[in-house]
Design a protein around this motif. Structure first.
Motif, PDB file in Angstrom:
ATOM      1  N   PHE A  25       0.867  -1.190   0.000  1.00  0.00           N
ATOM      2  CA  PHE A  25       0.000   0.000   0.000  1.00  0.00           C
ATOM      3  C   PHE A  25       0.903   1.239   0.000  1.00  0.00           C
ATOM      4  O   PHE A  25       1.431   1.638   1.040  1.00  0.00           O
ATOM      5  CB  PHE A  25      -0.888  -0.061   1.251  1.00  0.00           C
ATOM      6  CG  PHE A  25      -2.029   0.907   1.295  1.00  0.00           C
ATOM      7  CD1 PHE A  25      -3.234   0.631   0.659  1.00  0.00           C
ATOM      8  CD2 PHE A  25      -1.911   2.107   2.004  1.00  0.00           C
ATOM      9  CE1 PHE A  25      -4.304   1.516   0.733  1.00  0.00           C
ATOM     10  CE2 PHE A  25      -2.977   2.999   2.077  1.00  0.00           C
ATOM     11  CZ  PHE A  25      -4.168   2.697   1.436  1.00  0.00           C
ATOM     12  N   ASN A  43       5.705   5.903   3.111  1.00  0.00           N
ATOM     13  CA  ASN A  43       5.666   4.955   4.228  1.00  0.00           C
ATOM     14  C   ASN A  43       6.814   3.954   4.118  1.00  0.00           C
ATOM     15  O   ASN A  43       7.247   3.587   3.019  1.00  0.00           O
ATOM     16  CB  ASN A  43       4.305   4.272   4.366  1.00  0.00           C
ATOM     17  CG  ASN A  43       3.751   3.681   3.084  1.00  0.00           C
ATOM     18  OD1 ASN A  43       4.074   4.111   1.988  1.00  0.00           O
ATOM     19  ND2 ASN A  43       2.900   2.694   3.220  1.00  0.00           N
ATOM     20  N   GLU A  45       7.908   0.336   5.816  1.00  0.00           N
ATOM     21  CA  GLU A  45       7.465  -0.784   6.660  1.00  0.00           C
ATOM     22  C   GLU A  45       8.656  -1.549   7.225  1.00  0.00           C
ATOM     23  O   GLU A  45       9.812  -1.292   6.865  1.00  0.00           O
ATOM     24  CB  GLU A  45       6.529  -1.684   5.831  1.00  0.00           C
ATOM     25  CG  GLU A  45       5.300  -0.899   5.398  1.00  0.00           C
ATOM     26  CD  GLU A  45       4.252  -1.712   4.665  1.00  0.00           C
ATOM     27  OE1 GLU A  45       4.557  -2.814   4.189  1.00  0.00           O
ATOM     28  OE2 GLU A  45       3.117  -1.212   4.596  1.00  0.00           O
ATOM     29  N   CYS A  54       4.449   5.875   8.869  1.00  0.00           N
ATOM     30  CA  CYS A  54       3.596   6.375   7.790  1.00  0.00           C
ATOM     31  C   CYS A  54       4.277   7.509   7.022  1.00  0.00           C
ATOM     32  O   CYS A  54       5.145   8.218   7.550  1.00  0.00           O
ATOM     33  CB  CYS A  54       2.284   6.917   8.359  1.00  0.00           C
ATOM     34  SG  CYS A  54       1.254   5.680   9.143  1.00  0.00           S
ATOM     35  N   ALA A  55       3.808   7.696   5.804  1.00  0.00           N
ATOM     36  CA  ALA A  55       4.326   8.738   4.917  1.00  0.00           C
ATOM     37  C   ALA A  55       4.244  10.131   5.562  1.00  0.00           C
ATOM     38  O   ALA A  55       5.188  10.934   5.458  1.00  0.00           O
ATOM     39  CB  ALA A  55       3.532   8.724   3.620  1.00  0.00           C
ATOM     40  N   GLU A  56       3.144  10.398   6.241  1.00  0.00           N
ATOM     41  CA  GLU A  56       2.946  11.726   6.843  1.00  0.00           C
ATOM     42  C   GLU A  56       4.023  12.018   7.885  1.00  0.00           C
ATOM     43  O   GLU A  56       4.584  13.110   7.941  1.00  0.00           O
ATOM     44  CB  GLU A  56       1.574  11.806   7.542  1.00  0.00           C
ATOM     45  CG  GLU A  56       0.375  11.687   6.610  1.00  0.00           C
ATOM     46  CD  GLU A  56      -0.108  10.248   6.444  1.00  0.00           C
ATOM     47  OE1 GLU A  56       0.731   9.337   6.339  1.00  0.00           O
ATOM     48  OE2 GLU A  56      -1.330  10.064   6.414  1.00  0.00           O
ATOM     49  N   SER A  85      -6.979   8.437   4.429  1.00  0.00           N
ATOM     50  CA  SER A  85      -7.150   9.213   5.650  1.00  0.00           C
ATOM     51  C   SER A  85      -6.019   8.889   6.637  1.00  0.00           C
ATOM     52  O   SER A  85      -5.706   7.720   6.842  1.00  0.00           O
ATOM     53  CB  SER A  85      -8.511   8.795   6.228  1.00  0.00           C
ATOM     54  OG  SER A  85      -8.852   9.578   7.308  1.00  0.00           O
ATOM     55  N   PRO A  86      -5.400   9.899   7.233  1.00  0.00           N
ATOM     56  CA  PRO A  86      -4.279   9.653   8.155  1.00  0.00           C
ATOM     57  C   PRO A  86      -4.686   8.823   9.375  1.00  0.00           C
ATOM     58  O   PRO A  86      -5.792   8.979   9.897  1.00  0.00           O
ATOM     59  CB  PRO A  86      -3.866  11.058   8.609  1.00  0.00           C
ATOM     60  CG  PRO A  86      -4.446  11.988   7.629  1.00  0.00           C
ATOM     61  CD  PRO A  86      -5.679  11.332   7.077  1.00  0.00           C
TER      62      PRO A  86
HETATM   63  N1  THU Z   1      -0.162   4.429   5.849  1.00  0.00           N
HETATM   64  C1  THU Z   1       0.409   5.653   5.615  1.00  0.00           C
HETATM   65  O1  THU Z   1       1.606   5.754   5.314  1.00  0.00           O
HETATM   66  N2  THU Z   1      -0.366   6.753   5.749  1.00  0.00           N
HETATM   67  C2  THU Z   1      -1.713   6.732   5.963  1.00  0.00           C
HETATM   68  O2  THU Z   1      -2.337   7.776   6.014  1.00  0.00           O
HETATM   69  C3  THU Z   1      -2.405   5.439   6.131  1.00  0.00           C
HETATM   70  C4  THU Z   1      -1.532   4.262   6.276  1.00  0.00           C
HETATM   71  C5  THU Z   1       0.657   3.237   5.626  1.00  0.00           C
HETATM   72  C6  THU Z   1       1.148   2.489   6.817  1.00  0.00           C
HETATM   73  C7  THU Z   1       1.402   1.110   6.226  1.00  0.00           C
HETATM   74  O3  THU Z   1       2.688   1.094   5.620  1.00  0.00           O
HETATM   75  C8  THU Z   1       0.372   0.988   5.120  1.00  0.00           C
HETATM   76  O4  THU Z   1      -0.062   2.303   4.853  1.00  0.00           O
HETATM   77  C9  THU Z   1      -0.805   0.107   5.449  1.00  0.00           C
HETATM   78  O5  THU Z   1      -1.311   0.415   6.689  1.00  0.00           O
END
Ligand code: THU
Length: 131
Positions: A25, A43, A45, A54-56, A85-86
């Protein structure tokens, strides 16, 4: 709005660097700072899943570690047709730096929703509480 378009493009470009061997994802984020600079993130992992970031938070930590404290906008681009959505941790992380910052969430084909951090995290626990 041109500025928003270029932030979306920056976030989308960053999403291509996502390290997502587990979820596949891909998410990208871009933050526009009051300095005018833009920082991006994707993001990342980990085999120990809880170590994922997460990317944010990647975009924001890059900005903060360069001395930025004031943010004009956060943009997040995900792979779904509807805007991504964050997560709760990112909402809390953003709340630390301003409840009025607009967060623009964008879907794969460009559909977007903008909400402030305050709207995303009502009744947030903030630095105010520790004064
Ligand atoms: N994820 C993000 O990077 N930002 C979001 O706003 C939602 C989720 C990432 C975390 C993980 O690597 C993947 O999406 C699935 O949860």
């Amino acid at each position: 709005m041109m500025e928003l378009d270029s932030l979306v493009e920056a976030a989308r470009r960053a999403s291509r660097n996502a390290y997502v061997p587990y979820s596949r994802f891909q998410v990208g984020a871009a933050v526009l700072c009051s300095s005018g600079k833009v920082y991006t993130g994707c993001n990342i992992e980990n085999a120990s899943y809880g170590g994922t970031i997460c990317a944010e938070r990647v975009a924001l930590t890059k900005a903060i570690s360069e001395g930025e404290r004031q943010f004009e906008r956060v943009v997040v681009v995900g792979p779904n047709s509807s805007p991504t959505s964050p997560c709760g941790i990112c909402r809390q992380f953003m709340a630390e730096f301003g409840l009025d910052v607009p967060v623009t969430m964008v879907g794969e084909s460009g559909e977007s929703i903008t909400m402030t951090v305050r709207e995303l995290l009502p009744d947030a626990f903030t630095p105010e509480a520790l004064k």
